[in-house]
Design an enzyme around this catalytic site. Sequence first.
Site, PDB file in Angstrom:
ATOM      1  N   CYS A  79      -0.337   4.104   2.322  1.00  0.00           N
ATOM      2  CA  CYS A  79      -0.089   3.872   3.754  1.00  0.00           C
ATOM      3  C   CYS A  79       1.387   4.071   4.102  1.00  0.00           C
ATOM      4  CB  CYS A  79      -0.476   2.445   4.146  1.00  0.00           C
ATOM      5  SG  CYS A  79      -1.961   1.824   3.372  1.00  0.00           S
ATOM      6  N   ASP A  80       2.299   3.593   3.270  1.00  0.00           N
ATOM      7  CA  ASP A  80       3.707   3.486   3.671  1.00  0.00           C
ATOM      8  C   ASP A  80       4.684   4.323   2.861  1.00  0.00           C
ATOM      9  OD1 ASP A  80       2.924   1.588   5.572  1.00  0.00           O
ATOM     10  OD2 ASP A  80       3.038  -0.027   4.109  1.00  0.00           O
ATOM     11  N   CYS A 129       0.838  -1.210   0.000  1.00  0.00           N
ATOM     12  CA  CYS A 129       0.000   0.000   0.000  1.00  0.00           C
ATOM     13  C   CYS A 129       0.869   1.256   0.000  1.00  0.00           C
ATOM     14  CB  CYS A 129      -0.913  -0.016   1.228  1.00  0.00           C
ATOM     15  SG  CYS A 129      -1.839   1.498   1.437  1.00  0.00           S
TER      16      CYS A 129
END
Length: 312
Positions: free
Chosen positions: A138-139, A135
């Site tokens: 997200c990261d 993701c």
Amino acid sequence: MSQTDYDVVIIGGGPAGMTAGLYASRSELKTLLIEKMIMGGQVMTTTRVENWPGYPGGVDGPELMMKFQEHCVEFGLETTTGTVEKIEDLGKVKRLVVDGKEILCSVVIIATGVIPKKLGLPNEKELVGRGVSYCATCDGAFFRNVPIAVIGGGDTAAEEALFLKRFGSKVIMVHRRDELRATKILRTRIAADEKIEMAWNSVVDSLVSDNTGLTGMVLRDVNTGELTEVEVAGLFVAVGVDPTTDVVTGFLELDEGGYIRAGEDTVTSVPGVFAAGDCRTNILKQISTAVGDGAVAALMAERHIDALRQEG
Ligand code: NAP
């Protein structure tokens, strides 16, 4: 009609499930939506949604999903977090076991979506959170000014590469063929981007790490078999998706890929159970197609419940 807790129970809180919830609640059916983790589904991991009508310039995935949630709750949809462990067909009544508790309803709508596929490399799992991710939203921000790899050639991989280039010193897109699967607009953007390098005809053979986490990847040229080690600190896997259909395996008919066999009418092999969105066999996985499915599934639910009421 038999005694139930809800008219309709929806499993899955992505665009398909939330739309089914909006339509069913607006039709005054007592409806519960059960989501395992966070509402919004895969769109929550999407940086910018550019093809959802009504938002020229695009909209961030999480922002759009917050709006979906606000909208369906406005019509009285009940939502809860939980894991559905079992679904049983008792004829006019469906029995669900959710975190050990029983829920009875007349209709179940399965909208469980998909999850990202893994590469299947030996140390992949242990490097998740230490360099390997599924993701970019997200990261991505953890990988500033370091080389980043994106594995895959579809829409997700292309969007992730275009998003991650703002953080990384460069982005290397690794694709097993010499042409991207992604839509033309994304292919053109990737080709024009100086920060994105292509590793064509290549797959990841192994992941290289030390005690701090991922340090590199070994690429294998699929034509020559040649192995090349490349330094990367972040590696984003975007090699497609698998359906989340474990809970209905053995209960509903699935296709060879594990997707629920259901047509555009969302009708499954069990009367009173409908399947909407990415978890069913379909030709296009988009928010718009999931939303269409959600609306159809709610209509089918209403018709099924009307028929049960007429039977008495
Ligand atoms: P996808 O379209 O299935 O693409 C997966 C990519 O990974 C393909 O390029 C495939 O290569 C490659 N691949 C598969 N297995 C691999 C492996 N073991 N090793 C290396 N590469 C591998 O998946 P997706 O990009 O996640 O998209 C899923 C669906 O969502 C699609 O229908 C897509 O159109 C849709 N989507 C749409 C949008 C949008 O409209 N903005 C955004 C994201 C996703 P090959 O090409 O050689 O098969």
